[in-house]
Write a protein that holds these residues in place. Structure first.
Motif, short mmCIF file in Angstrom:
data_model
loop_
_atom_site.label_atom_id
_atom_site.label_comp_id
_atom_site.label_asym_id
_atom_site.label_seq_id
_atom_site.Cartn_x
_atom_site.Cartn_y
_atom_site.Cartn_z
N ASN A 183 29.51 34.95 32.07
CA ASN A 183 30.73 35.76 32.18
C ASN A 183 31.89 35.02 32.83
N GLU A 242 33.31 32.96 30.19
CA GLU A 242 33.98 33.83 29.22
C GLU A 242 35.36 34.25 29.72
N SER A 259 43.16 35.98 25.16
CA SER A 259 42.50 37.24 24.80
C SER A 259 42.20 38.06 26.06
N ASP A 282 41.39 41.10 26.13
CA ASP A 282 40.20 41.92 25.90
C ASP A 282 38.95 41.17 26.34
N GLN A 283 38.87 39.90 25.99
CA GLN A 283 37.71 39.08 26.37
C GLN A 283 37.67 38.91 27.89
N LEU A 291 38.94 40.90 30.15
CA LEU A 291 38.60 42.20 30.72
C LEU A 291 37.10 42.45 30.65
N LYS A 292 36.52 42.26 29.49
CA LYS A 292 35.09 42.52 29.30
C LYS A 292 34.25 41.63 30.22
N ALA A 293 34.55 40.34 30.24
CA ALA A 293 33.77 39.40 31.05
C ALA A 293 33.98 39.64 32.54
N HIS A 350 34.86 42.43 33.99
CA HIS A 350 34.22 43.70 34.34
C HIS A 350 32.71 43.51 34.53
N THR A 351 32.10 42.76 33.66
CA THR A 351 30.66 42.51 33.78
C THR A 351 30.36 41.68 35.02
N VAL A 368 40.40 43.06 36.71
CA VAL A 368 40.19 44.20 35.82
C VAL A 368 41.34 45.20 35.97
N ARG A 379 44.04 46.26 33.05
CA ARG A 379 44.14 47.66 32.62
C ARG A 379 45.54 48.23 32.82
#
Length: 120
Positions: free
Chosen positions: A42, A45, A54, A56-57, A59-61, A63-64, A85, A89
């Motif tokens: 992560n 990432e 990106s 979105d990428q 944010l996802k990484a 957040h994890t 995060v 957002r």
């Protein structure tokens, strides 16, 4: 876990006692879990998402990584990823670069402490 190992981890911003507590007091389980961070991608990432633009990428990484950090007691890493995060957002992208620099600094500090203590 001996006192020296615990001190090195705590100096890197790791809440060892909190992490062990979340493992129901099972220190062996905690040590097993913190070693898994070496296989986690992560952080990489987040960096590749930034490079690619990106959010979105990222944010996802992030957040994890935030969840993993929180569970393991990587307090400062958790706080930084939580801020990343939140900024994404809220679409405050202009501040992300500084937070990524903080993330890198802290991630390297945590990984160095884990390496020094044989947790790899």
């Amino acid at each position: 876990m001996d006192a020296k190992e615990k001190e090195i981890l705590m100096d890197a911003g790791i809440d060892v006692d909190g992490g062990i507590e979340r493992c129901m007091g099972n220190e062996a389980l905690y040590k097993k879990l913190i070693k898994r961070i070496w296989q986690d991608t992560n952080y990489q990432e987040v960096l590749s998402g930034m490079e690619a633009g990106s959010m979105d990428q990222v944010l996802k990484a992030a957040h994890t990584l935030k969840g993993i950090s929180g569970n393991l007691g990587f307090t400062r890493l958790y706080e930084i990823t939580e801020e990343i995060v939140k900024q994404i957002r809220e679409e405050h992208y202009e501040e992300i670069g500084d937070k990524i620099a903080e993330l890198t600094e802290n991630y390297e500090k945590v990984m160095s402490a884990l390496d020094k203590t044989g947790n790899h």
